[in-house]
Design an enzyme around this catalytic site. Structure first.
Site, mmCIF file in Angstrom:
data_model
loop_
_atom_site.group_PDB
_atom_site.id
_atom_site.type_symbol
_atom_site.label_atom_id
_atom_site.label_comp_id
_atom_site.label_asym_id
_atom_site.label_seq_id
_atom_site.Cartn_x
_atom_site.Cartn_y
_atom_site.Cartn_z
ATOM 1 N N ASP A 170 33.910 35.232 51.186
ATOM 2 C CA ASP A 170 33.376 36.445 50.141
ATOM 3 C C ASP A 170 31.956 36.486 50.469
ATOM 4 O OD1 ASP A 170 33.403 38.154 48.392
ATOM 5 O OD2 ASP A 170 33.722 36.763 46.959
ATOM 6 N N GLY A 189 35.417 45.471 44.751
ATOM 7 C CA GLY A 189 33.941 45.326 44.170
ATOM 8 C C GLY A 189 33.120 45.895 45.029
ATOM 9 N N LYS A 190 31.838 44.988 45.197
ATOM 10 C CA LYS A 190 30.473 45.307 45.985
ATOM 11 C C LYS A 190 30.850 44.623 47.299
ATOM 12 C CE LYS A 190 28.174 42.892 42.965
ATOM 13 N NZ LYS A 190 26.842 42.195 42.405
ATOM 14 N N HIS A 228 45.674 37.061 42.372
ATOM 15 C CA HIS A 228 44.976 36.409 43.191
ATOM 16 C C HIS A 228 45.774 35.235 43.947
ATOM 17 C CE1 HIS A 228 40.944 37.928 41.475
ATOM 18 N NE2 HIS A 228 41.961 38.376 40.789
ATOM 19 N N LYS A 245 79.211 41.954 26.099
ATOM 20 C CA LYS A 245 78.419 41.459 26.821
ATOM 21 C C LYS A 245 77.053 41.278 26.427
ATOM 22 C CE LYS A 245 76.461 41.295 31.441
ATOM 23 N NZ LYS A 245 75.038 41.247 30.991
#
Length: 860
Positions: free
Chosen positions: A690, A727-728, A672, A252
């Protein structure tokens, strides 16, 4: 490799040549390119991709197919991989002149190319349009400023008297004629137009006798050739090989199933799900073409082999993705059609005999899958002894039938061992006693310690289930044993016991986190105690002279408790590669993180088109933004979608946990998502705002902005959800059910952003201009168009500290101090405390923009 010398020699304000930081193509085979360069002295630039650069040599007379001709090749500076696409004029400065692409393809070598170059002799193969077969680069003994080498053709099936100038096309000949200013150039121009020849072809096999043999085979039927895909014969999984002499047994092979069709001499390669593989494996395409057949159908497995000749799936994946250069082999095991004759009803042994004669001996990149007849138990034992993947058993008199007909049976290698029972999970549904047993093995680093090894819940009879439950559920506790390491942090409902019972378990190897793959109970070992597991045939526990230190805590080293979150089918290669250097976080740590939070992560990404950020060499080096498939991806889903400009392209999406882990294996850090599903891409079911603060904007202002936006949305009847971005800033997400057309969502989100910017001009802005954003929060609505994406819940970010995007309850916002408050280490601890996901119920909320806009109009 360094490209500093390349950069030093060029002024990129005056040259169109690619800059040294140009991106390396994603997931492609290692390439070679040869360029005809009409510089001050005409020459051929010979370039081989090694890692993230092109090793380069200037070959004045160009490559020669004559094995007795040594062509001088002067080593020059490394070039970026993007240089392989360069053609046209270099107007000024270094290398001024015209560049034509002479040939391009992929190349391979046995062993490490850098080690061979260091020793001064690189043996390699080229798979291009003009240059094919084996070649050598041999370093000269002369010591010069630019190291001289010799480019020599191997004496193989492609060897001939053809020279590079014989292979120039009309465009290249015209470039040579125009550039013929010096005497040497005029000689070259004259020589290059002397004759036009084709690139040598490999010597073909003699097929006349084979056609007569095919015609004489039992049940052979004259039939027209077809270039179309044919559905392959498939295997059925069994635990044991079938008995009797009417079965043959093959290895296999651990690779990819490939089907080849040849019609009118043209070869096409197909995956088992009907995708063309011609461009992925030109080496195999050339090898099949070299057979010289007019029509045929071939069935086999594409493999790469390790140093012991066994198929190595990791080596195959690395080669197809450009991480390595192992030679590929197409192992052939069936021939259902040959030169005008349908052999699908011919007995298997007759087909295989013809196939073996057709392949002959010494054909590089093609191999015959040999077999043994009868005694499947012995064949399986040999596979076990050599640690092969298993065997495939086939009826000797069977025809070739698409699908799973029972004539082909696969038996995978099972391993077995004994483990101590350290706990159990509660039963579910109609099951009594327990759900699964929690297993451990002796810890080699601690005398009395144990290492969690996984769980087993299958293989029990009603009797053994009741017997085991009576033994294991006594004196159980919710308290985790102090001497047990490597515990799954998601085992919140587990009951723990002191090791007292031993079970023997069959399994199919170990998973990414040293946990059992597909375990099944073999038997209870009532004759043994856990102390018997610490015997001489195991690695003895190390006797520490000093008090043992507490083991460093690895972030989530086990899989999700959900069956859908099983990630055992994907192996993580290079687990020790450091991905976040400043935090000493490895690729294995990243895989462990996604595996441990899979039951939280998976629901939000399933079925949505993905864009991913891959950082194969770590977050601080070159990262790629990718949304289309690359070679080597086989566990993700593929969907053809229309793009904004009207063209269509293939996008990837996650089908299950193994899809996610395969992308992690390919170096993915960030996920994402589209705001729509792959099966309904024209209807958005998410609106994402955002809130992106400019530098020096305080966190409290971002929090206030999110609350203000929520209040505004509440007034028009839209429930919203909150997420830190890692992130910020913050994301405010509005679910839509039913979904809305993208144009409507984009207009709505733009209107919201404009309204906020108009109402609070000192606080918000709705344009992306960095000049105008100073001191303000950008209400980014641009994620709400078809094909745009936003970060997934629980996704890592490729930033210092390995922060994570985390969904929150609105009530938690006051406790959060920044947008990157959670990271790879702290998030699993948060999840261990949660009873339910903060976004639970987001998919069941019924609200639409139509209703919201009606409410808005009534309020005005």
């Amino acid at each position: 490799m360094s490209l500093r010398e390349y950069q030093r020699k060029r002024n990129f304000k005056s040259t169109r040549e690619p800059k040294p930081d140009a991106a390396v193509p994603e997931g492609s085979r290692t390439l070679f390119v040869v360029q005809l360069h009409h510089a001050r002295r005409r020459h051929f630039d010979f370039r081989l991709q090694v890692g993230n650069a092109l090793k380069s040599w200037a070959v004045p007379k160009g490559p020669s197919y004559n094995p007795h001709t040594k062509r001088l090749a002067v080593e020059v500076e490394d070039h970026p991989v993007a240089y392989a696409d360069f053609e046209g004029e270099i107007e000024e400065g270094y290398g001024k002149g015209h560049v034509d692409q002479f040939d391009r393809g992929v190349w391979s070598t046995d062993g490490d190319p850098m080690a061979q170059l260091k020793k001064g002799h690189l043996r390699f193969e080229l798979f291009g349009t003009r240059l094919k077969g084996g070649w050598h680069l041999v370093r000269s003994g002369r010591k010069e400023r630019q190291q001289p080498w010799f480019l020599i053709k191997d004496d193989d099936a492609f060897a001939s008297d053809v020279e590079a100038d014989d292979l120039l096309d009309t465009k290249m000949r015209e470039s040579t004629r125009k550039a013929a200013k010096s005497e040497s150039a005029r000689i070259a121009a004259k020589k290059s137009t002397a004759r036009v020849r084709k690139a040598p072809a490999a010597r073909k096999l003699g097929k006349t006798s084979l056609i007569h043999q095919a015609k004489a085979l039992p049940n052979a039927k004259k039939a027209a050739a077809s270039a179309e895909f044919f559905a392959p014969a498939l295997t059925q999984l069994r635990l044991e090989p079938p008995p009797g002499d009417n079965w043959i047994h093959e290895v296999k092979w651990d690779g990819y199933r490939i089907l080849a069709t040849i019609a009118k001499g043209k070869v096409a390669l197909w995956s088992r799900n009907a995708l063309r593989w011609d461009d992925k494996v030109p080496d195999i395409l050339q090898a099949v073409d070299a057979l010289g057949l007019d029509s045929a159908r071939l069935d086999g497995e594409l493999i790469a082999t390790d140093s012991q000749g066994r198929s190595d799936f990791n080596a195959l994946q690395k080669t197809l993705s450009g991480e390595a250069q192992h030679p590929l082999v197409y192992v052939l095991f069936d021939l259902p059609y040959f030169e005008g004759y349908d052999l699908a009803r011919t007995p298997l042994l007759e087909r295989k005999a013809l196939l073996e004669r057709m392949l002959g001996h010494g054909r590089r990149h093609l191999a015959f899958s040999s077999h043994t007849q009868g005694d499947g138990v012995e064949a399986m034992q040999r596979a076990m002894d050599f640690k092969l993947e298993g065997i495939v058993s086939k009826r000797i008199d069977s025809g070739y039938h698409s699908g799973r007909g029972g004539d082909w049976i696969k038996v995978k290698r099972l391993e077995g061992d004994e483990f101590a029972v350290v706990g159990y999970t509660p039963p579910k549904g109609s099951r009594n006693g327990f759900g699964s047993l929690l297993l451990a093995k002796p810890d080699p680093d601690h005398r009395d310690g144990w290492l969690f090894a996984g769980r087993v819940g299958t293989g029990f009879t009603d009797k053994s289930l009741a017997q085991t439950a009576a033994l294991v559920t006594k004196n159980a506790s919710r308290k985790t044993p102090p001497n047990l390491r490597n515990i799954d942090p998601l085992l919140r409902d587990a009951w723990w016991v002191q090791p007292s019972l031993v079970v023997e378990v069959n399994y199919r190897g170990m998973g990414n986190n040293s946990l059992l793959r597909q375990p099944s109970l073999k038997t209870l070992r009532m004759d043994k105690t856990p102390n018997d597991l610490r015997n001489a045939d195991r690695s003895p526990a190390k006797k520490a002279s000093k008090p043992a230190k507490k083991a460093p805590t690895k972030t989530a080293r086990t899989r999700s408790t959900s069956n859908d979150a099983d990630t055992s089918l994907v192996t993580i290669t290079h687990p020790d590669r450091v991905v976040f250097p400043g935090d000493n976080i490895t690729k294995q740590d990243v895989a462990d993180y996604y595996s441990s939070i899979m039951q939280w992560f998976l629901p939000s990404v399933l079925g949505r088109p993905l864009s991913i950020i891959r950082c194969p060499e770590g977050a601080e080096k070159t990262c790629f933004f990718q949304k289309h498939p690359v070679q080597g991806l086989h566990r993700v889903g593929f969907v053809r979608l229309k793009e904004e400009k009207g063209s269509q392209a293939i996008y990837i999406y996650a089908k299950d946990a193994n899809s996610v882990m395969e992308l992690v294996q390919f170096g993915t850090l960030e996920f994402h998502l589209w705001g729509s599903m792959a099966d309904n891409p024209d209807k958005a079911d998410r609106v994402v705002f955002d809130l992106d603060p400019a530098p020096k904007v305080g966190w409290k202002r971002v929090v206030a902005a999110a609350r203000l936006l929520r209040t505004w949305l509440d007034r028009i009847g839209l429930a919203s959800f909150l997420r830190t971005t890692g992130g910020k800033g913050l994301h405010v997400v509005v679910p839509l059910n039913p979904g809305c057309p993208w144009s409507q969502v984009k207009d709505f989100s733009h209107a919201v952003a404009s309204t906020m910017a108009s109402a609070y001009p000192d606080e918000f802005i709705d344009t992306a201009s960095k000049v105008k954003r100073s001191g303000k929060i950008f209400v980014d609505y641009l994620r709400n168009s078809r094909g745009a994406t936003s970060i997934a819940n629980y996704s890592l970010r490729a930033r210092k500290g390995a922060p994570v995007a985390v969904p929150l309850r609105w009530e938690e916002l006051a406790k959060i101090e920044r947008g990157d408050a959670f990271n790879i280490h702290t998030l699993p601890k948060r999840l261990a405390r949660l009873r339910k996901d903060p976004w639970e119920g987001i998919d069941t909320i019924e609200q639409s923009l139509d209703t919201a806009l009606e409410t808005l109009h009534k309020q005005q």
